[in-house]
Every structure is written in C-alpha cells, then in structure tokens.
Design an enzyme around this catalytic site. Sequence first.
Site, PDB file in Angstrom:
ATOM      1  N   GLU A 150     -13.536   5.981  -0.134  1.00  0.00           N
ATOM      2  CA  GLU A 150     -14.396   5.057   0.618  1.00  0.00           C
ATOM      3  C   GLU A 150     -15.123   5.829   1.716  1.00  0.00           C
ATOM      4  O   GLU A 150     -14.557   6.114   2.764  1.00  0.00           O
ATOM      5  CB  GLU A 150     -13.550   3.917   1.194  1.00  0.00           C
ATOM      6  CG  GLU A 150     -12.871   3.073   0.130  1.00  0.00           C
ATOM      7  CD  GLU A 150     -11.913   2.037   0.709  1.00  0.00           C
ATOM      8  OE1 GLU A 150     -12.388   1.058   1.312  1.00  0.00           O
ATOM      9  OE2 GLU A 150     -10.692   2.229   0.577  1.00  0.00           O
ATOM     10  N   GLU A 210      -8.941   9.114   5.817  1.00  0.00           N
ATOM     11  CA  GLU A 210      -9.060   7.718   5.363  1.00  0.00           C
ATOM     12  C   GLU A 210     -10.085   7.556   4.239  1.00  0.00           C
ATOM     13  O   GLU A 210     -10.031   6.604   3.468  1.00  0.00           O
ATOM     14  CB  GLU A 210      -9.469   6.807   6.533  1.00  0.00           C
ATOM     15  CG  GLU A 210      -8.431   6.690   7.630  1.00  0.00           C
ATOM     16  CD  GLU A 210      -7.402   5.603   7.373  1.00  0.00           C
ATOM     17  OE1 GLU A 210      -7.588   4.811   6.445  1.00  0.00           O
ATOM     18  OE2 GLU A 210      -6.402   5.567   8.112  1.00  0.00           O
ATOM     19  N   GLU A 218       0.864  -1.190   0.000  1.00  0.00           N
ATOM     20  CA  GLU A 218       0.000   0.000   0.000  1.00  0.00           C
ATOM     21  C   GLU A 218       0.894   1.231   0.000  1.00  0.00           C
ATOM     22  O   GLU A 218       1.904   1.257   0.708  1.00  0.00           O
ATOM     23  CB  GLU A 218      -0.876   0.111   1.265  1.00  0.00           C
ATOM     24  CG  GLU A 218      -1.984  -0.878   1.401  1.00  0.00           C
ATOM     25  CD  GLU A 218      -2.788  -0.657   2.707  1.00  0.00           C
ATOM     26  OE1 GLU A 218      -2.592   0.386   3.387  1.00  0.00           O
ATOM     27  OE2 GLU A 218      -3.603  -1.519   3.034  1.00  0.00           O
ATOM     28  N   LYS A 223     -15.396   4.535   5.521  1.00  0.00           N
ATOM     29  CA  LYS A 223     -14.178   4.055   6.187  1.00  0.00           C
ATOM     30  C   LYS A 223     -14.074   4.718   7.556  1.00  0.00           C
ATOM     31  O   LYS A 223     -14.267   5.929   7.689  1.00  0.00           O
ATOM     32  CB  LYS A 223     -12.967   4.428   5.317  1.00  0.00           C
ATOM     33  CG  LYS A 223     -11.689   3.769   5.774  1.00  0.00           C
ATOM     34  CD  LYS A 223     -11.088   2.896   4.693  1.00  0.00           C
ATOM     35  CE  LYS A 223     -10.018   2.026   5.254  1.00  0.00           C
ATOM     36  NZ  LYS A 223      -8.703   2.381   4.848  1.00  0.00           N
TER      37      LYS A 223
END
Length: 321
Positions: A293, A302, A242, A296
């Site tokens: 997202e 995030e 990641e 999240k």
Amino acid sequence: MADAQPLGVCYGRNGNNLPSSQDVVNLYKANGITNMRVYDPIPETLNALKGSNISIILDISNDNLQSFSTDPKAAENWVIANIKSYFPQVKFKYISVGNEVSPKNVGTSQFVPFVLPALRNVQQAITKFRMQNQVKATTTIDTGLLTNTYPPAKSVFSDDVTSFINPIIGFLKQNNLPLLANIYPYYGYIGNPDQVPLPYALFTQKKPDPTGYHNLFDAMLDATYYAVEKAGGDNVQIVVAESGWPSDGGFGASMKNAGTYYRNLISHVKLGAGTPHKPEKAIETYLFAMFDENIKIGAETEKYFGVFHPDKTQKYNLTFN
C-alpha cells in the site's frame, strides 16, 4: 481438518494503484482465499462480495465509536446500511468495533470510553435483525496491552489498561463472542533483536526456547490467551485478525524474511496443531495484507506488507488453500 483453520487475508486499500474491488474479489477466489478483512464498508467492495462465499471481518472505524456509544440509533442505522442491506449474500462473520484502541496509545486513547458501549449497541442491532447466529460483534486489540509476556504463562494486561479491557472481555464471554487480536512477531523481533532470535520470529528455529516455545507467534498468541483468561475470559476464543512481515523499508524487512514468515505461518495454521497452551485448537488467522500500500502513513515498512503486488502478481508464490 483443512476447513477448520480459516486462513484469510486483510484487504487494505491505502494505495493509489490498486485493482478494482471486483478484481480483488476475483483474485481471492482464484487463489482459494476464503476469508477477508475489510477496514471500511465501501459499497463497491460489499457489492463485489455478494455471492462470493468469502467470509469477512468488517471494521467499524474508531472515528464512529463515540456516536455509536451514545446513540443506539446511529449504531443501528450503520448496521442496516452496511450489514443488513447485504446479508446474507455477503457472509459477514465478525464486526470489529474499533481497531487497536488502547489507553497507552496517544493516537487511539481518546476512543477508550466508547468501545464497550458502541460494541453493546452494535451487538444489540445485530440481534434485533436476527443475524446474531452468523454475525459476531467484537473489537480488535494489539499486544501492546500486555505485560510480563515472557514466559507467556505469566502474561497479564497492564494495570493501566485493565479498567478498559476487563469489562470488554466480560461482555464477550457473556455473549459467547470471540476477541480479535493483531499479532506481529515482526515488531516483537525489531523491538528486541538481541533477545529475540530471527529464526524464532520466522518459525525456522529447530529447538524450543527454555519455556517450550518453538516460535514467537505461538508465544505471543498464548500470552494473549493467558492474559484474557486472567481477566475473566476463559473460553473466549482469540482470532488472529492481522499478522504479517514487511519486505522493505526498515530493519529486518526483506523479501527473504517476509516470504519465509508468510510461508511458515500458513503451514503452521494449516497444520491445525494449535499452540502449547491451546493444543489442537485451530488458529483462525488473517495475513496482513493483500497488497503493498504505497500511500500508507507511518513507518516506511507499513507500505510493504502485501502478499501480492498491485498488478495482482504474487510476491512470494504462496499457496493459501
């Protein structure tokens, strides 16, 4: 050289407005993205991946580690249901047995005793079904396990994590398996903005720093390599499982910074020049993440790591291949 640096994108699903798995796989293919990280073995996703020629990292969630560590049959059943059933139509590359488990992290420290035995049992099952040449079991660490990371050559694993990480590295070395690491210059920057110049974190600094590094990504990756080597893991390859930068939600997060980071990271990986410690060594790297997202949990940032909007349009007009 282009084929030697697989560039992937992580497919996180913590959104209530995301496209179907089939649409996601089609989007990867349309953009020439040949590698994907999947965090849970959803049949819808695995079925959509059949015959797609996309190589994947598949995670085993931390919640499964305890049962897989004590019961080899539980690990084997998971491998049968989620890998063997789809193999070889789905190109499994790595199985990450746990993600960012750390003795230093209150959220994951309870899983520490289970990572290595679970990893052993999963690897055993993969070997039993003769998939070990294609499918490599491993785990994913974060750089919070390291200390003395500057200059990178001085980096080591903290004393309070060596009893956890050293045996894992020994197992990976013995079985010729890679180690996955999540590498985020964004967090390095926001944790110490007085010492870490933004251009150094975004690959835009022209001159090297006093240790010879032009960017924080290489410094963090090499710091991980040096620590792994000192823990007995010479020749253990590190895959960047990641890396990303948020476009909103907090300090340093903007469309401009994130677009610069992703564009330059892709160029850096495609160049194939490696790092100062590992010159000419391709850096297999997975961008985090495919989509913003919106559900999240955690810091507000995030929610904004996507390189695509949920409506499948690009945020930064990146070229992946």
